[in-house]
Design an enzyme around this catalytic site. Structure first.
Site, PDB file in Angstrom:
ATOM      1  N   VAL A 168      27.805  50.736  36.963  1.00 19.99           N
ATOM      2  CA  VAL A 168      27.132  50.686  35.841  1.00 19.99           C
ATOM      3  C   VAL A 168      26.724  49.248  35.550  1.00 19.99           C
ATOM      4  O   VAL A 168      25.667  49.198  35.288  1.00 19.99           O
ATOM      5  CB  VAL A 168      27.699  51.644  34.638  1.00 19.99           C
ATOM      6  CG1 VAL A 168      26.755  51.451  33.361  1.00 19.99           C
ATOM      7  CG2 VAL A 168      28.026  53.114  34.933  1.00 19.99           C
TER       8      VAL A 168
ATOM      9  N   ASP B 172      63.357  26.215  70.456  1.00 20.42           N
ATOM     10  CA  ASP B 172      63.854  26.650  69.282  1.00 20.42           C
ATOM     11  C   ASP B 172      65.457  26.646  69.539  1.00 20.42           C
ATOM     12  O   ASP B 172      65.692  26.851  70.618  1.00 20.42           O
ATOM     13  CB  ASP B 172      63.377  27.736  68.718  1.00 20.42           C
ATOM     14  CG  ASP B 172      64.094  28.201  67.474  1.00 20.42           C
ATOM     15  OD1 ASP B 172      64.458  27.259  66.576  1.00 20.42           O
ATOM     16  OD2 ASP B 172      64.543  29.440  67.311  1.00 20.42           O
TER      17      ASP B 172
ATOM     18  N   LYS C 193      26.657  46.659  37.359  1.00 24.66           N
ATOM     19  CA  LYS C 193      25.902  46.161  38.281  1.00 24.66           C
ATOM     20  C   LYS C 193      24.328  46.654  38.354  1.00 24.66           C
ATOM     21  O   LYS C 193      23.461  46.050  38.575  1.00 24.66           O
ATOM     22  CB  LYS C 193      26.246  46.378  39.718  1.00 24.66           C
ATOM     23  CG  LYS C 193      27.696  45.450  39.913  1.00 24.66           C
ATOM     24  CD  LYS C 193      28.072  45.705  41.478  1.00 24.66           C
ATOM     25  CE  LYS C 193      29.288  44.656  41.590  1.00 24.66           C
ATOM     26  NZ  LYS C 193      29.666  44.654  43.066  1.00 24.66           N
TER      27      LYS C 193
END
Length: 731
Positions: A382, A502, A384
């Site tokens: 509403v 790793d 917008k």
């Protein structure tokens, strides 16, 4: 394309000579129609558009009239539901549990197992109907909170399906979401994770979803992307737009003009304030009326000069709480009118009915001020629509707790519970100069016109396609014998090789206590062999501290990266710190980690030179995970706007200075050694930084079968050394 919503946008029209099933013209329907028209012009349209949803007409009505489907843009597949089951699913779980909870009304949320069971059954009925008609290349778009379990049900049937989900209401913070019973929130989160893309109106909602997924399901994320069951699930914001031109051009419609003129004639010497809302406790109608009453009390000069038109649209009349709300509002309206009315004037015009489009647009054009102050709203269209309709100024007073407030920040934003602020803002709005009104409106109109409802559909479907493409790119690729031979061949032909390895979970199995992961003889023999080759630069790139790496492997001809990049030692060199940030930050973080060591039996704190780690590998799995999610959430809040980074690793939470990661360090090594062959192997979240940084530069391998940025996966840690050993046979 298959669109799924709770209700079909079709109804049975019995007003003519012959009953017909007609397509209604809701916002989503209009948006999709506009999108299909644009797609057709570009030559990229779907061959078929199907809408699946429940309906008010019966199986008999459908069978008798399905051939009389007039002017439809979609073929339809109705889901017929038993009335009692539908009531338990819709009025029960959807609107008495999810709706109030997600709108931050936990005090009126109901938790009835019967309702949740009905919700699961109805979602299953929807999924079964969709599975009957799905084809492998279809695009599936599921809408809203009533169908949050459907995506995962479809995923189980079609593992590679393209599935999007959009939530039209707020997604709450984890502290609210966690109030659902454990089984319920697990099922809901798993249901949503069946989608490739989960869309929300605002950035906050998307982030709350990611946090809840991490807390409930223990997932890893990279920015707005989650990893789940070897898939990527993206969470993003798509603030739904409106049909901007439809409302902009309404001012030229004769019926709209006539309605506007009637309003201005009836209230010719008065300013008009209006509100249009569904009857719902989330809309903040009671504090709004209190704010207006405060305005009349504090600004008596406006009495008899202003009219507040309050239009409430009927909604969920069958739920007792809504009828109670209606009576309460009507009593407040009567009280205010009774207190301030004169013979010639009453301050509030109250209506409880539906508004036709022409009436609504006429009201938008006639009003001086739109007073739209929900306590919580996913978006609020509403607001917008009022902005899009504006021709001669007008002021929008908008709750800062609506999704629309993120886009319409030129509006007068208010706290919907602060009735004094609301009163003052109404006075400010009524006195605002016309030039300022127009200036604010023009900025908001430009924004809304550029991201209208068709662009919203475009944006969502484009992102869905991109997410699917990225998922396929990162899908698990187990390293097979052919690719292994190719890597070994390139290794043997290279003159200068860089090997990045790793340690924990890659060269050594993960152990209960870090000290137990000391290298075995087999590993030491391999490292002795590979470092003896003068063509090789071998780097152990680890989260371990420098002292441990030196003690275990310092006698070898290796380079070391410790604490994920905080410390570097090149072979035959000395340890160098890569950060100049003082370590005082640890004093702020350490007490929190220590408190969780006490709260979670079996966990322990590990302190390194540049990081703090809380390990929970040795805890009871359920308790350790719950405590880790709590600690993660607390750490994220504590370290906001600081240079501290939280790494959610494998049964460990690590806190360190941001900007120090394996990815940046790996690139530094590449620049230093300038190799013509790079091999990089890792197993953890921290290694993903390496894999991404070395994309297209290296052979990257992830240990385990999780989704990854690495080029290949191998099954487990036990496979690493046998793989590496193949590189050094037959030199």
């Amino acid at each position: 394309m298959i669109i799924i919503s709770n209700r079909l946008p079709f109804s049975l029209d019995t007003t003519g000579d012959k009953p017909q099933i007609r397509q209604s013209s809701g916002g989503l329907v209009s948006a999709l129609k506009g999108y299909f028209e644009q797609s057709s012009q570009k030559g990229t349209q779907f061959t078929e558009k199907i809408w699946v949803g429940s309906c008010e007409f019966s199986v008999k009505d459908w069978n008798e009239n399905k051939d009389n489907l007039q002017g439809a843009d979609f073929s339809i597949e109705p889901v017929f539901l038993d009335k009692e089951l539908y009531s338990d699913y819709y009025n029960g779980f959807s609107n008495s549990t999810i709706w109030p909870l997600f709108h931050y009304f936990p005090s009126i949320t109901e938790y009835k197992k019967k309702h949740f069971d009905a919700y699961c059954k109805v979602n299953k009925l929807f999924a079964d109907r969709i599975i009957e008609i799905m084809q492998p290349d279809d695009v599936i778009w599921v809408h809203d909170y009533q169908l949050m379990i459907v995506p995962q049900m479809l995923r189980k049937a079609y593992a590679d399906a393209t599935i999007g989900f959009f939530l039209h209401i707020p997604f709450p913070s984890y502290e609210i979401f966690r109030m659902l019973p454990r089984e319920w929130k697990n099922i809901i989160m798993q249901g949503l994770m069946g989608a490739d893309l989960v869309g929300f109106h605002t950035y906050d909602y998307a982030q709350y979803f990611i946090i809840s997924a991490k807390m409930v399901l223990g997932l890893d994320n990279s920015y707005n992307t989650l990893q789940y069951n070897n898939r990527l699930v993206k969470s993003d914001l798509f603030p739904i737009g409106i049909d901007f031109n439809k409302f902009k051009n309404a001012s030229e419609d004769k019926e709209v003009i006539a309605y506007k003129d009637d309003l201005l004639k009836n209230f010719q010497d008065k300013k008009i304030i209006f509100s249009v809302d569904r009857l719902d406790y989330t809309k903040g109608l009671t504090p709004r009326l209190q704010g207006y009453e405060n305005f009349l009390e504090r600004y008596p000069e406006w009495r008899e000069k202003v009219i507040f038109i309050l239009n409430i649209v009927p909604s969920r009349d069958t739920i007792p709480r809504y009828n109670e709300r209606k009576r309460s509002i009507e009593q407040m309206v009567s009280t205010i009118n009774g207190k301030y009315s004169t013979i010639q004037w009453q301050p509030i015009i109250y209506r409880y009915n539906h508004l036709e489009f022409q009436e609504l647009c006429g009201l938008y054009l006639a009003a001086n001020v739109a007073l739209i102050t929900p306590l919580r709203d996913g978006m609020n269209l509403v607001a917008k629509e009022f902005v899009a309709s504006s021709k001669e100024g007008g002021v929008l007073i908008l709750s800062e707790l609506t999704g629309a407030a993120n886009e319409l920040n030129e509006a007068c934003l208010v706290n919907p519970t602060d009735t004094e602020e609301m009163a003052d803002t109404i006075a400010t709005a009524l006195m605002m100069p016309l030039e300022e009104q127009k200036s604010r409106m023009q900025v908001m109109q430009k924004r809304l016109s550029e991201y209208d409802v068709v662009q919203w559909v475009n944006d969502f479907l484009d992102q869905l396609a991109k997410t699917k493409k990225e998922e396929k790119k990162l899908k698990v690729k187990l390293l097979d014998s052919n690719n292994t031979r190719k890597i070994i061949s390139d290794y043997k032909q290279a003159q200068k090789r860089l090997i990045l390895l790793d340690y924990d979970g890659t060269l050594s199995p993960l152990m209960k206590m870090p000290k137990q992961a000391a290298p075995k003889e087999e590993l030491l023999n391999y490292l002795q062999l590979v470092t003896a080759d003068e063509k090789n630069e071998v780097v152990i790139i680890s989260g371990r501290d420098a002292d441990t790496l030196e003690t275990w492997l310092g006698h070898l001809n290796l380079s070391f990266i410790a604490e994920h990049g905080a410390l570097i030692k090149y072979k035959e060199g000395v340890w160098e710190s890569q950060t100049t940030v003082p370590s005082e930050w640890k004093n702020e973080i350490r007490p929190m980690l220590e408190s969780y060591v006490f709260r979670c039996a079996g966990s322990f704190l590990e302190e390194k030179q540049h990081s703090l780690s809380w390990h929970y590998r040795n805890t009871h799995p359920g308790l350790g995970f719950i405590r880790s999610r709590e600690l993660l959430n607390n750490l994220l809040q504590l370290t906001t706007n600081t240079p501290i980074q939280i790494i959610d690793g494998n049964k460990v939470l690590e806190v360190r200075i941001s900007g120090m990661d394996k990815g940046m360090t790996a690139l530094k090594l590449v620049n230093r050694f300038d190799p013509d062959f790079i091999l990089c192997i890792g197993d953890d979240t921290t290694d993903e930084d390496m894999f991404k940084a070395l994309e297209s530069k290296a052979y990257t391998i992830k240990v385990g079968n999780a989704s990854t940025a690495a080029v290949y996966n191998i099954d487990n840690q036990a496979s690493v050394l046998p793989l590496l050993s193949q590189f050094n046979t037959d030199k």
